[in-house]
Design an enzyme around this catalytic site. Structure first.
Site, PDB file in Angstrom:
ATOM      1  N   CYS A   1      12.270  63.168  62.850  1.00 54.47           N
ATOM      2  CA  CYS A   1      11.180  62.644  63.692  1.00 54.47           C
ATOM      3  C   CYS A   1      10.036  62.093  62.853  1.00 54.47           C
ATOM      4  O   CYS A   1       9.282  61.226  63.307  1.00 54.47           O
ATOM      5  CB  CYS A   1      10.650  63.741  64.612  1.00 54.47           C
TER       6      CYS A   1
ATOM      7  N   GLU B   1      17.012  59.095  66.647  1.00 57.94           N
ATOM      8  CA  GLU B   1      17.043  59.708  67.986  1.00 57.94           C
ATOM      9  C   GLU B   1      16.231  58.915  69.006  1.00 57.94           C
ATOM     10  O   GLU B   1      15.704  59.485  69.961  1.00 57.94           O
ATOM     11  CB  GLU B   1      16.490  61.137  67.942  1.00 57.94           C
TER      12      GLU B   1
HETATM   13  O1  AHR Z   1      15.594  68.564  62.080  1.00 55.89           O
HETATM   14  C1  AHR Z   1      14.450  68.716  62.847  1.00 55.89           C
HETATM   15  C2  AHR Z   1      14.272  67.619  63.872  1.00 55.89           C
HETATM   16  O2  AHR Z   1      15.315  67.650  64.797  1.00 55.89           O
HETATM   17  C3  AHR Z   1      14.316  66.215  63.344  1.00 55.89           C
HETATM   18  O3  AHR Z   1      13.090  65.782  62.890  1.00 55.89           O
HETATM   19  C4  AHR Z   1      14.725  65.414  64.533  1.00 55.89           C
HETATM   20  O4  AHR Z   1      15.395  64.249  64.173  1.00 55.89           O
HETATM   21  C5  AHR Z   1      15.541  66.375  65.352  1.00 55.89           C
HETATM   22  O5  AHR Z   1      15.169  66.364  66.670  1.00 55.89           O
END
Ligand code: AHR
Length: 648
Positions: free
Chosen positions: A245, A376
């Site tokens: 994220c 995502e």
């Molecule tokens: O791995 C932790 C988080 O999980 C990452 O930042 C995201 O891509 C997923 O939702």
């Protein structure tokens, strides 16, 4: 001539026979040689206060309330007026070292006192130092008043003992970097760094830094040696960075923009970390590429797909903004930014960004082969439009790079389906699947990829974990990983997530490696990742292993061969509470002996590791005689690796 033709035909026939001999007992197929790698995200203090070896927290006075509730420009610092000194301290922005790093401290000293007036930094939960080791101190100073300043720098232990010190005087009217090396006289896990000015007047201070000389591979601006070594020991085939994220960010202004993270550290742009703290960008794209090279991992950067996280301002902030896209009128510049990244990694030193890489000390290219676009992201029209704009240009200009698309945060559902359809339509070479599920889910879904369409995009399983750090969790992942090997023709890359977590600063559990300022421990999940990673092959063989009961659903296994070494590697996962017998038939393999190494990871299903018991669950090694056909009894709750040495 005729002899030559017959000879070549004989060789080809020999190859056919040997392939056929292998196929006789079970068919074999080529699988991805890059299958098992790692995922690095600056979450859980993985970078600042973690892998990035900087010991001073908030070194450039950029912390703010928006980084973390209760933080401000002085977080991590204490104003020191020992010996009855008197003055004021403030943070200003009028004339910074660099506009990209706008804040700096200003000390106004009216009475120097007996010991001087200045600042103390307590690091990230204290500064850990070791006796006999050398630490590089540096600071940017600018006298505002018309005089020079004698400066004293001290490392002080938690009981007030001075552990190392140095002094110098300012000799410039403008900003100047002053450096010194401190040798520490006593180990202390919680020291503080004091910088004292010893003259009346006004002095501007910025970029106060303390680095151990003992970083990983002794790199300047480097990485914490023990943590980096723990990662290196995984021998990953690739490393994804910088997230997660973190990549698409909490709102458009919080996206991770790679260009802000290269060049001299005092020129980089620090920013709020989406996980509720701060990123200095001291660990930036150069350091990521360098680390990948140092550990033999192919770099896999992920860049935002020109949209921010759909949860922006929601999960993390009140009054969310949701997913926002970069203005279409700015897309050309944004796409150029990604092209510049590719040039930074692979371009010649004569190119603009290749020259920047050379300037940073790496004239040779970093051999970028993969790039991820988006993380995502919600499959909205805004996302699709921007992804396609980026994708079309990258595909046309860099057909040599494998572009990885994104299919949402779950193993199924709307974004997953829409993402896959979109990727199929665009013929994106690979897509990034993510799932965090129960161990039972991983066990139940071992057939997931058996039926994937081999003509569509390949899969990068970019994030997965079974929601726990017990041995049972790790074995559920191991069982699933045998299915990734079996499907290594469609799943090309896989990485467990997240990787690092600092004690007291963990936003996400479980993780693979836990650490505090002085200790690192490896979870059972780490050992599973490591055992699969160091035992990868590039060809998968079926029907080499058989069970007494064909329907036994508490066993998983795989057999791969590494063509370089010729080693044949068997992995057996028994996630039941009883011993299980397996038959292994190696008669299809040529060029192997009977000597094998046996590695086992076993214990109680609920066993975990911890700071107190870091080796409660850890692999053991022994030797095994492996004739052409043999039986092997697996321990309850175990992962067993049998590596039969090839003759190459
Ligand atoms: O791995 C932790 C988080 O999980 C990452 O930042 C995201 O891509 C997923 O939702």
């Amino acid at each position: 001539m005729r002899f030559k033709t017959v000879f070549i035909a004989a060789i080809l026939f020999g190859i056919f026979l040997s392939e056929n001999a292998q196929a006789k007992k079970g068919s074999s197929k080529a699988i991805s040689p890059d299958l098992f790698g790692i995922f690095f995200e600056d979450i859980n203090y993985a970078a600042d206060g973690g892998l990035y070896a900087e010991l001073v927290q908030n070194r450039s006075f950029e912390y703010s309330l928006s980084d973390h509730n209760g933080w401000n420009l002085f977080t991590g610092w204490e104003y020191i007026t020992k010996g009855y000194g008197y003055g004021t301290i403030s943070v200003e922005t009028g004339s910074p070292v660099n506009p990209t790093n706008p804040h700096y401290a200003v000390l106004k000293i009216e009475d120097v006192g007996q010991e001087g007036t200045g600042l103390k930094n307590s690091g990230f939960d204290g500064i850990p130092v070791k006796v006999g080791e050398k630490y590089d101190f540096s600071v940017f100073l600018r006298p505002v008043s018309d005089n020079s300043f004698p400066v004293q720098v001290k490392l002080v232990g938690k009981k007030g003992v001075v552990l190392g010190e140095t002094s110098f005087s300012t000799d410039s009217k403008g900003w100047k970097k002053y450096s010194a090396t401190l040798t520490v006289t006593q180990t202390d896990d919680s020291a503080g760094l004091i910088v004292l000015a010893k003259a009346k007047g006004t002095l501007a201070i910025d970029m106060v830094s303390l680095f151990p000389q003992n970083t990983f591979k002794n790199r300047p601006n480097g990485l914490r040696a023990d943590l980096a070594q723990t990662i290196a020991d995984l021998k990953p085939k690739f490393m994804r960075f910088p997230g997660g994220c973190l990549v698409h960010g909490d709102g458009l202004g919080n996206m991770y923009r790679w260009e802000n993270t290269i060049g001299p550290v005092e020129q980089r742009v620090a920013q709020r970390n989406i996980w509720g703290y701060h990123q200095t960008a001291g660990l930036g794209y150069f350091e990521y590429f360098q680390f990948c090279e140092d550990i033999g991992a192919k770099p896999l950067p992920v860049v935002p797909a020109a949209v921010s996280c759909q949860n922006s301002g929601g999960t993390w902030r009140i009054g969310g903004t949701g997913q926002k896209g970069i203005q279409l009128s700015e897309m050309n510049d944004y796409i150029q930014e990604i092209l510049d990244l590719i040039e930074y990694a692979n371009g010649p030193v004569t190119s603009t960004f290749g020259a920047k890489r050379a300037e940073a000390g790496h004239p040779k290219p970093f051999n970028l082969e993969y790039i991820g676009i988006g993380n995502e992201d919600k499959q909205t029209p805004e996302f699709r439009e921007r992804f396609k704009l980026i994708y079309d240009v990258l595909k046309a200009k860099h057909p040599e790079i494998t572009i990885i698309g994104t299919v949402g945060p779950s193993p199924k559902g709307e974004d997953f389906d829409l993402g896959w359809n979109f990727a199929t339509k665009l013929t994106v070479p690979m897509v990034d699947e993510h799932y965090y599920e129960s161990p039972e889910w991983f066990i139940a879904n071992q057939k997931r990829y058996d039926s994937y369409d081999r003509t569509k995009s390949k899969v990068y399983l970019g994030e997965y974990a079974s929601r726990g750090n017990t041995l049972f969790n790790a074995l559920a992942e191991a069982a699933f990983m045998t299915s990734l090997e079996r499907n290594g023709d469609v799943v090309h890359l896989a990485s467990y997530a997240p990787m690092l977590a600092k004690e007291g600063h963990t936003q996400w559990n479980p993780d693979m490696i836990y650490f505090n300022n002085t200790t690192v421990y490896r979870t059972p999940n780490y050992f599973v990742q490591q055992l699969f990673s160091v035992n990868q092959g590039d060809r998968y063989f079926s029907d080499i292993i058989s069970t007494e009961n064909r329907q036994d659903s508490t066993l998983a296994f795989s057999c791969v061969r590494d063509n370089k070494s010729g080693d044949v590697i068997i992995k057996l996962v028994n996630y039941s509470k009883t011993e299980k017998n397996l038959k292994i038939d190696l008669s299809a393999f040529k060029g192997i002996g009977t000597k094998a190494t046996l590695t086992q990871l076993t214990g109680d299903a609920n066993a975990k590791n911890s700071f107190e018991s870091p080796s409660n669950v850890s692999p053991s090694n022994s030797e095994l005689n492996a004739p052409k056909r043999f039986s092997y009894s697996t321990q309850p709750m175990s992962l067993t690796i049998i590596k039969i040495k090839g003759n190459k």
